[in-house]
Design an enzyme around this catalytic site. Structure first.
Site, PDB file in Angstrom:
ATOM      1  N   TYR A 278     -32.563  40.170 -62.493  1.00  0.00           N
ATOM      2  CA  TYR A 278     -33.744  40.081 -61.619  1.00  0.00           C
ATOM      3  C   TYR A 278     -34.251  38.815 -61.856  1.00  0.00           C
ATOM      4  O   TYR A 278     -34.666  37.856 -60.961  1.00  0.00           O
ATOM      5  CB  TYR A 278     -34.843  41.130 -61.926  1.00  0.00           C
ATOM      6  CG  TYR A 278     -34.752  42.365 -60.940  1.00  0.00           C
ATOM      7  CD1 TYR A 278     -34.799  42.380 -59.482  1.00  0.00           C
ATOM      8  CD2 TYR A 278     -33.734  43.261 -61.526  1.00  0.00           C
ATOM      9  CE1 TYR A 278     -34.624  43.557 -58.734  1.00  0.00           C
ATOM     10  CE2 TYR A 278     -33.587  44.422 -60.652  1.00  0.00           C
ATOM     11  CZ  TYR A 278     -33.840  44.487 -59.298  1.00  0.00           C
ATOM     12  OH  TYR A 278     -33.460  45.424 -58.587  1.00  0.00           O
TER      13      TYR A 278
ATOM     14  N   ARG B 213     -32.051  36.465 -59.778  1.00  0.00           N
ATOM     15  CA  ARG B 213     -32.420  36.709 -58.130  1.00  0.00           C
ATOM     16  C   ARG B 213     -33.883  35.743 -57.966  1.00  0.00           C
ATOM     17  O   ARG B 213     -33.890  34.789 -56.966  1.00  0.00           O
ATOM     18  CB  ARG B 213     -32.595  38.099 -58.002  1.00  0.00           C
ATOM     19  CG  ARG B 213     -31.370  38.986 -57.836  1.00  0.00           C
ATOM     20  CD  ARG B 213     -31.649  40.232 -57.452  1.00  0.00           C
ATOM     21  NE  ARG B 213     -32.129  40.203 -56.170  1.00  0.00           N
ATOM     22  CZ  ARG B 213     -32.749  41.253 -55.573  1.00  0.00           C
ATOM     23  NH1 ARG B 213     -32.817  42.344 -56.312  1.00  0.00           N
ATOM     24  NH2 ARG B 213     -33.445  41.386 -54.401  1.00  0.00           N
TER      25      ARG B 213
ATOM     26  N   HIS C 299     -40.798  46.545 -49.755  1.00  0.00           N
ATOM     27  CA  HIS C 299     -39.900  46.611 -51.135  1.00  0.00           C
ATOM     28  C   HIS C 299     -40.603  45.856 -52.211  1.00  0.00           C
ATOM     29  O   HIS C 299     -39.847  45.548 -53.209  1.00  0.00           O
ATOM     30  CB  HIS C 299     -38.566  46.296 -50.824  1.00  0.00           C
ATOM     31  CG  HIS C 299     -37.794  47.426 -49.954  1.00  0.00           C
ATOM     32  ND1 HIS C 299     -36.892  46.975 -49.178  1.00  0.00           N
ATOM     33  CD2 HIS C 299     -38.282  48.513 -49.394  1.00  0.00           C
ATOM     34  CE1 HIS C 299     -36.289  48.162 -48.622  1.00  0.00           C
ATOM     35  NE2 HIS C 299     -37.243  48.988 -48.459  1.00  0.00           N
TER      36      HIS C 299
ATOM     37  N   CYS D 299     -46.665  46.450 -65.641  1.00  0.00           N
ATOM     38  CA  CYS D 299     -46.366  47.064 -66.728  1.00  0.00           C
ATOM     39  C   CYS D 299     -45.634  48.265 -66.572  1.00  0.00           C
ATOM     40  O   CYS D 299     -45.826  49.051 -65.814  1.00  0.00           O
ATOM     41  CB  CYS D 299     -47.539  47.389 -67.585  1.00  0.00           C
ATOM     42  SG  CYS D 299     -47.326  48.100 -69.049  1.00  0.00           S
TER      43      CYS D 299
ATOM     44  N   CYS E 251     -50.542  52.289 -68.366  1.00  0.00           N
ATOM     45  CA  CYS E 251     -51.041  50.961 -68.129  1.00  0.00           C
ATOM     46  C   CYS E 251     -51.241  50.490 -66.879  1.00  0.00           C
ATOM     47  O   CYS E 251     -50.012  50.826 -66.052  1.00  0.00           O
ATOM     48  CB  CYS E 251     -50.479  49.879 -69.099  1.00  0.00           C
ATOM     49  SG  CYS E 251     -51.059  48.357 -68.843  1.00  0.00           S
TER      50      CYS E 251
ATOM     51  N   CYS F   6     -46.267  43.378 -71.692  1.00  0.00           N
ATOM     52  CA  CYS F   6     -47.675  43.330 -70.890  1.00  0.00           C
ATOM     53  C   CYS F   6     -48.738  42.654 -71.588  1.00  0.00           C
ATOM     54  O   CYS F   6     -48.982  43.031 -72.768  1.00  0.00           O
ATOM     55  CB  CYS F   6     -48.006  44.702 -70.740  1.00  0.00           C
ATOM     56  SG  CYS F   6     -49.450  45.017 -69.810  1.00  0.00           S
TER      57      CYS F   6
ATOM     58  N   CYS G  20     -51.954  45.817 -72.436  1.00  0.00           N
ATOM     59  CA  CYS G  20     -51.823  46.924 -73.272  1.00  0.00           C
ATOM     60  C   CYS G  20     -51.161  46.677 -74.366  1.00  0.00           C
ATOM     61  O   CYS G  20     -51.210  47.311 -75.702  1.00  0.00           O
ATOM     62  CB  CYS G  20     -50.966  48.231 -72.525  1.00  0.00           C
ATOM     63  SG  CYS G  20     -49.294  47.969 -72.528  1.00  0.00           S
TER      64      CYS G  20
END
Length: 318
Positions: A78, A81, A132, A140, A145, A201, A204
């Site tokens: 990702y 991308r 999408h 997170c 969370c 994250c 948290c």
């Protein structure tokens, strides 16, 4: 059904005139966008020739289970991308649709794309529904969370995810083999890319951040679906639905075409492949414009939006 034979400009004159006449008098318009819209921006469609999915098993990368099993591998895919989408720029079709959204008050755009190009073309946010999600949203992954962040254009999102200088995709089978990884062994960690090096994250401090996209097996965003349903169920006729760069054969996309028809809409298809028509097919009075959406959209919308001049997108330099 309109003829698919095209002049060099890509738009048959008879079809252009009839479409523009209908567009001018249309008050409620729906647009459904797919990956073909961004092809001219240099982003491949996942299921088209040369698409990214040809080198990946989507079910091994785009699922919550894959992220739980190997978040490093999923984040590499990702992040690649994200990097390629940031290198791309909105094309004239993105700008044309954004301008149409400003010109037509009762206009709704439903996008299946996660590449961020429509927002970067300044498409009005209240008239753009991302079915999408977006590559540039993160959230997170911890169940307890609720942290989310929009428009995160940091590239790479963490230093460990820096793209190779040759911009090769680091998650192909060949790339993994070159790194001497046994991808069939779930216990093998990516070199220098374990849990400690992935985005955490900030709220948290426990969970990893994950891409804000809808993975296989996940529900589409409830608030987006509710907004679309509220717009479509108004006691008003829908005049036109434009299906751009997508076959709209898979639900829920196919369902929106059917629902628009029930409300009286004519259908205009803009696609490179003349065989890519919605599941319900085309009817008399519909249009099919075969070719590149980046060339066709500014031409067929010109009578309403005027000439489109590209402007620097919001994410340049981000």
């Amino acid at each position: 059904m309109a003829s698919t034979a095209a002049r060099p400009s890509g738009v048959p004159q008879e079809d252009l005139e009839s479409f523009q006449a209908h567009l001018s008098k249309s008050t409620r318009i729906l647009a459904l966008l797919g990956a073909g819209l961004s092809a001219s921006s240099g982003l491949p469609t996942f299921r088209g020739a040369g698409g990214l999915w040809r080198t990946h098993d989507a079910m091994q990368l785009a699922t919550p289970e894959a992220f739980a099993r190997d978040p490093g591998l999923v984040w590499q895919f990702y992040n690649y991308r994200r990097h390629m989408a940031l290198k791309a720029k909105p094309n004239p079709a993105h700008y044309a649709l954004a301008e149409l959204a400003r010109k037509k008050e009762d206009f709704m755009t439903l996008s299946q794309n996660v590449d961020g190009l429509s927002p970067r073309a300044k498409h009005p946010e209240d008239k753009l529904k991302l079915l999408h999600g977006s590559l540039f949203d993160v959230k997170c992954s911890d169940f307890f969370c609720n942290y989310t962040e929009s428009n995160n254009y940091t590239d790479p999102i963490v230093p460990a995810l820096a793209i190779p200088t040759d911009e090769s995709d680091p998650t192909t089978s060949d790339a993994l083999q070159r790194r001497e990884l046994d991808i069939s062994n779930e216990n093998v960690s990516l070199p220098e890319l374990d849990y400690r090096h992935l985005p955490k994250c900030p709220k948290c401090k426990r969970g990893l951040l994950r891409p804000g996209v809808v993975w296989f097996g996940e529900m589409l965003p409830t608030n987006v679906i509710e907004d679309i349903d509220n717009w479509m169920t108004k006691n008003k006729k829908i005049d036109l639905i434009m299906v751009i760069g997508t076959s709209a054969k898979v639900y829920p996309a196919a369902g929106y075409v059917d629902r628009a028809r029930v409300k009286g809409a004519k259908v205009a298809i803009i696609n490179m492949d003349s065989n890519d028509v919605p599941a319900g097919g085309l009817r008399k009075g519909d249009w099919f414009f075969e070719g590149d959406a980046a060339q066709i959209m500014p031409e067929i919308l010109k009578n309403v939006i005027g000439e489109i001049k590209n402007t620097p997108d919001a994410a340049e330099g981000a």
